[in-house]
Scaffold this motif. Structure first.
Motif, PDB file in Angstrom:
ATOM      1  N   ARG A 370    -128.615  94.555  73.476  1.00 53.85           N
ATOM      2  CA  ARG A 370    -129.997  94.901  73.765  1.00 53.85           C
ATOM      3  C   ARG A 370    -130.987  94.080  72.958  1.00 53.85           C
ATOM      4  O   ARG A 370    -132.114  93.880  73.357  1.00 53.85           O
TER       5      ARG A 370
ATOM      6  N   PHE B  26    -131.030 109.443  74.827  1.00 52.20           N
ATOM      7  CA  PHE B  26    -131.194 108.636  73.609  1.00 52.20           C
ATOM      8  C   PHE B  26    -132.225 109.287  72.715  1.00 52.20           C
ATOM      9  O   PHE B  26    -132.956 110.189  73.145  1.00 52.20           O
ATOM     10  N   SER B  53    -137.265  99.393  86.884  1.00 53.37           N
ATOM     11  CA  SER B  53    -136.935  99.142  85.491  1.00 53.37           C
ATOM     12  C   SER B  53    -136.951 100.452  84.698  1.00 53.37           C
ATOM     13  O   SER B  53    -137.839 101.284  84.879  1.00 53.37           O
ATOM     14  N   GLY B  54    -135.943 100.642  83.874  1.00 53.98           N
ATOM     15  CA  GLY B  54    -135.879 101.837  83.038  1.00 53.98           C
ATOM     16  C   GLY B  54    -135.236 103.027  83.715  1.00 53.98           C
ATOM     17  O   GLY B  54    -135.194 104.116  83.161  1.00 53.98           O
ATOM     18  N   CYS B  55    -134.709 102.839  84.954  1.00 52.40           N
ATOM     19  CA  CYS B  55    -134.135 103.981  85.669  1.00 52.40           C
ATOM     20  C   CYS B  55    -132.711 104.294  85.201  1.00 52.40           C
ATOM     21  O   CYS B  55    -132.124 105.284  85.619  1.00 52.40           O
ATOM     22  N   GLY B  56    -132.152 103.455  84.339  1.00 55.62           N
ATOM     23  CA  GLY B  56    -130.841 103.790  83.767  1.00 55.62           C
ATOM     24  C   GLY B  56    -129.680 102.945  84.265  1.00 55.62           C
ATOM     25  O   GLY B  56    -128.517 103.273  84.012  1.00 55.62           O
ATOM     26  N   LYS B  57    -129.975 101.832  84.931  1.00 52.26           N
ATOM     27  CA  LYS B  57    -128.903 101.002  85.495  1.00 52.26           C
ATOM     28  C   LYS B  57    -127.992 100.449  84.399  1.00 52.26           C
ATOM     29  O   LYS B  57    -126.760 100.538  84.478  1.00 52.26           O
ATOM     30  N   SER B  58    -128.618  99.851  83.378  1.00 53.60           N
ATOM     31  CA  SER B  58    -127.814  99.262  82.302  1.00 53.60           C
ATOM     32  C   SER B  58    -127.045 100.344  81.548  1.00 53.60           C
ATOM     33  O   SER B  58    -125.886 100.156  81.175  1.00 53.60           O
ATOM     34  N   THR B  59    -127.706 101.482  81.360  1.00 53.34           N
ATOM     35  CA  THR B  59    -127.037 102.583  80.668  1.00 53.34           C
ATOM     36  C   THR B  59    -125.776 102.993  81.427  1.00 53.34           C
ATOM     37  O   THR B  59    -124.703 103.186  80.828  1.00 53.34           O
ATOM     38  N   HIS B 211    -132.130  93.418  90.621  1.00 52.50           N
ATOM     39  CA  HIS B 211    -133.478  93.725  91.076  1.00 52.50           C
ATOM     40  C   HIS B 211    -133.767  93.063  92.408  1.00 52.50           C
ATOM     41  O   HIS B 211    -134.688  93.423  93.117  1.00 52.50           O
TER      42      HIS B 211
HETATM   43  N1  LIG Z   1    -130.202 102.481  72.868  1.00 52.55           N
HETATM   44  C1  LIG Z   1    -131.270 103.094  73.387  1.00 52.55           C
HETATM   45  N2  LIG Z   1    -132.089 103.794  72.612  1.00 52.55           N
HETATM   46  C2  LIG Z   1    -133.175 104.413  73.125  1.00 52.55           C
HETATM   47  N3  LIG Z   1    -133.501 104.396  74.399  1.00 52.55           N
HETATM   48  C3  LIG Z   1    -132.712 103.704  75.238  1.00 52.55           C
HETATM   49  C4  LIG Z   1    -131.561 103.012  74.769  1.00 52.55           C
HETATM   50  N4  LIG Z   1    -130.968 102.430  75.831  1.00 52.55           N
HETATM   51  C5  LIG Z   1    -131.724 102.723  76.890  1.00 52.55           C
HETATM   52  N5  LIG Z   1    -132.781 103.488  76.564  1.00 52.55           N
HETATM   53  C6  LIG Z   1    -133.794 104.033  77.457  1.00 52.55           C
HETATM   54  O1  LIG Z   1    -133.107 104.578  78.538  1.00 52.55           O
HETATM   55  C7  LIG Z   1    -133.808 104.311  79.746  1.00 52.55           C
HETATM   56  C8  LIG Z   1    -132.885 103.545  80.689  1.00 52.55           C
HETATM   57  O2  LIG Z   1    -132.677 102.251  80.183  1.00 52.55           O
HETATM   58  P1  LIG Z   1    -131.807 101.168  80.923  1.00 52.55           P
HETATM   59  O3  LIG Z   1    -131.724 100.004  80.047  1.00 52.55           O
HETATM   60  O4  LIG Z   1    -130.546 101.796  81.365  1.00 52.55           O
HETATM   61  O5  LIG Z   1    -132.727 100.846  82.171  1.00 52.55           O
HETATM   62  P2  LIG Z   1    -132.510  99.749  83.296  1.00 52.55           P
HETATM   63  O6  LIG Z   1    -132.492 100.469  84.573  1.00 52.55           O
HETATM   64  O7  LIG Z   1    -131.351  98.895  82.970  1.00 52.55           O
HETATM   65  O8  LIG Z   1    -133.842  98.917  83.146  1.00 52.55           O
HETATM   66  P3  LIG Z   1    -134.074  97.345  83.438  1.00 52.55           P
HETATM   67  O9  LIG Z   1    -134.121  97.185  84.902  1.00 52.55           O
HETATM   68  O10 LIG Z   1    -135.401  97.078  82.808  1.00 52.55           O
HETATM   69  O11 LIG Z   1    -132.964  96.610  82.777  1.00 52.55           O
HETATM   70  C9  LIG Z   1    -135.038 103.546  79.377  1.00 52.55           C
HETATM   71  O12 LIG Z   1    -136.106 104.456  79.258  1.00 52.55           O
HETATM   72  C10 LIG Z   1    -134.699 102.968  78.026  1.00 52.55           C
HETATM   73  O13 LIG Z   1    -135.849 102.812  77.235  1.00 52.55           O
END
Ligand SMILES: Nc1ncnc2c1ncn2[C@@H]1O[C@H](COP(=O)(O)OP(=O)(O)OP(=O)(O)O)[C@@H](O)[C@H]1O
Ligand SMILES: [Mg+2]
Lengths: 372, 237
Positions: A370, B26, B53-59, B211
């Protein structure tokens, strides 16, 4: 590619980082090497005499600050000679003298000519002195070469012109840097008739050194028996102080070196978060990551050790030129110097790498990915 | 590029990934990245995941790849129960492959070494590792780039090396988080062609976050996400 190759490659591809860390190790190693050589020189100056006499153990006066100040007598020698298990005991009288600026601390040994051979002295050139010859001396081969002396030359010692009747060899650098006098005239010159400094004792075949030593010490409360350099501290307080100072300074040098290494590694850790994160993400275990960091650290330790020994000897060469140290330091490349350097380097690096390695292992991979 | 395509791997059947009621928060519960999310992906399926963005895909990716643990729910990836996994390192090393948007490769190692890194902890001999890396670089069309380091390669080439590395230990599932996110259109095309090629050669399940609508459309199926949940309709697209 192998794990070992990767370790090597990581060290090599970050030359500046590695060089800085190795320099930190080298400074610690240099300090420890210099301390070691200095204290060892001081120690050998005092204790080297113990190594000369080909004996099972040496007897000295108890509780003196400097073994050269040990004051014994011929009657005591007689007593020791008759202790059970003692085969022979040779008494010598010691003193030191400044010959010139380059030789500020030459040890002088008064010894009977018939004791030369059992004492381990071999004539390399010329002959032995006569038992009562007031103007005859023998010079150790090392000192003789240094001063350009040969049998037949004269030398100014004990305030007189003396004839060098022989050059001798003891097989020991310390012994070969001494001057020997016939005992009786030397005692007269020192105004210590019947006075002796140390006894060199040989034991009967089959006798036990420890047992005979105890028997000798029991024979008079004035005596202490020493069979190794380690035991020297029992007789010599300055040796104890030198050793204590050496140990304390070594601990400080290692701690300082470790802090430098840790500093360098923690800094590099920040730029390596992503690298470690990737490795963890593709399945490297914590243990493997720690092994990587430690492996890199150990390569740096070896480089630092080599560099440190080199710097150490340069430092000693420079120190030797200081008037107050001239002729006292003996920068001998003995194996313990390398052992000690390597040990220091490994300790410094391992201590310094411990925290960074654990930090790297604690890193969560997705956290590392990250970071921008 | 067609979007209507069914699994090409008829021999491979069953569920590769199953997620039920997974929640991940988190900052001590302040941020709810995944909210009672459920989904299922078949073995051999190629799925894209998309959403704002931020919907949780990477998580979600990180949980599926065993990089992080869910707070609650059930996750199973190629038969492994991720909530009570014994050897997460072994899982990441052997069962899944990972490609990120950028910073995938170790910059001081050449392409071939990068591909070999995941094989270091395995049974493969040095010779086998080398042969496997050559084979993979050949497959991604970068055989002649074996001794180039990442700074000497284009973004697209780097991503292809990353894909080769992800495949090093023959994973059942390949996860890619915006692998084309920082590439120009020509490079995007080459990566997508490569994915298509790979699917022909081996029964690998692919989950790709993107995206880019056109990229998403190359998949067998698109999963839409909003606010940590899977939704039926594309939102805001
Ligand atoms: N390690 C962390 N600590 C705190 N918050 C986190 C952490 N990882 C993710 N988040 C939060 O969790 C939510 C989902 O994040 P994530 O990275 O999964 O989004 P995303 O869909 O991959 O976004 P993007 O398209 O921008 O990559 C976001 O609000 C992000 O700020
Ligand atoms: Mg993301």
């Amino acid at each position: 590619m192998s794990f070992g190759w990767l370790i090597w490659h990581n060290v090599w591809s970050k030359k500046v980082r590695s060089a800085l860390t190795a320099t930190a190790v080298a400074i610690g190693v240099m300090t420890v090497v210099v301390l070691g050589v200095v204290t060892d020189s001081l120690r050998t100056t005092a204790a080297g005499v113990l190594r000369v006499g080909a004996a099972d153990f040496t007897v000295s006066q108890k509780g003196v600050n400097d073994i050269l100040e040990s004051a014994l007598t011929e009657p005591l020698l007689d007593k020791v000679s008759h202790v059970e298990g003692v085969k022979s005991a040779i008494g010598v009288l010691l003193d030191t003298e400044k010959l010139d600026d380059a030789h500020p601390l030459v040890v002088e040994v008064g010894i009977k000519p018939e004791h030369l051979k059992p004492f381990g002295v071999q004539i390399a050139d010329g002959r032995a002195f006569g038992a009562t010859a007031e103007n005859e001396v023998m010079v150790g081969i090392h000192l003789a070469q240094d001063l350009g002396l040969r049998a037949g030359d004269t030398v100014n010692v004990t305030g007189r012109k003396m004839t060098v009747v022989g050059v001798f060899n003891t097989g020991n650098t310390f012994g070969d840097s001494t001057i020997m006098f016939p005992l009786a005239p030397f005692q007269a010159y020192e105004r210590q008739p019947g006075g002796l400094s140390l006894f060199f004792v040989k034991i009967d075949p089959g006798a036990k050194v420890a047992k005979v030593k105890t028997a000798v010490e029991d024979s008079s409360p004035l005596l202490v028996a020493i069979s190794s350099l380690m035991e020297f501290g029992r007789a010599d307080r300055s040796y104890q102080l030198i050793t204590a100072a050496d140990h304390a300074a070594t601990v400080v040098a290692i701690a300082v070196g470790a802090i430098f290494v840790m500093n360098a590694m923690v800094l590099s850790l920040v730029e390596r978060y992503r690298e470690f994160g990737i490795l963890r993400a593709i399945g490297w275990s914590r243990r493997r990551l720690i092994a990587l960091v430690f492996g890199e650290a150990m390569i740096i330790a070896f480089v630092g050790a080599a560099l440190g020994v080199g710097l150490g000897f340069v430092a000693i060469e420079v120190l030797q030129e200081l008037p107050s140290l001239k002729g006292i330091l003996k920068p001998t490349l003995e194996s313990w110097v390398f052992g000690r350097a390597l040990l220091t380097a490994v300790l410094v690096t391992a201590l310094g790498a411990l925290y960074p390695a654990l930090r790297a292992a604690q890193l969560s991979p997705q956290e590392a990915m990250r970071r921008e | 590029m067609s979007s209507a395509r069914t699994s090409t791997n008829q021999g491979e059947s069953g569920v590769a990934i199953s997620v039920e009621g997974v929640t991940k928060t988190f900052d001590g519960g302040m941020v709810k990245a995944l909210d009672n999310l459920s989904l299922a992906i078949d073995a051999g399926e190629y799925v894209s995941v998309t959403g704002p963005s931020g919907c949780g895909k990477s998580t979600l990716m990180h949980l599926l790849a065993g990089l992080d643990r869910a707070d609650s729910g059930r996750l199973e990836v190629s038969g492994e129960d991720l909530m009570r996994m014994r050897d997460p390192n072994g899982f990441r090393r052997n069962r899944v492959g990972l490609v990120f948007q950028m910073h995938n490769l170790l910059p001081h190692l050449d392409a071939k070494s990068n591909v070999m890194v995941p094989m270091l902890g395995t049974q493969r001999s040095r010779r086998e590792r080398s042969a496997r890396a050559d084979e993979l670089l050949e497959q991604v069309g970068l055989a002649e780039f074996a001794h180039r380091r990442p700074p000497q390669m284009s973004g697209g080439e780097r991503q292809r090396v990353a894909i080769a590395r992800a495949l090093a230990n023959d994973p059942a599932v390949l996860f890619a988080d915006e692998p084309t996110g920082s590439l120009d259109s020509r490079s995007v095309e080459r990566v997508l062609e490569l994915i298509e090629e790979l699917r022909k050669q081996r029964p690998v399940t692919i989950v790709m976050v993107t995206h880019d609508k056109a990229v998403a459309n190359t998949a067998d199926r698109i999963i839409y996400m909003v606010d940590g949940r899977v939704v039926d309709q594309p939102v805001g697209l």
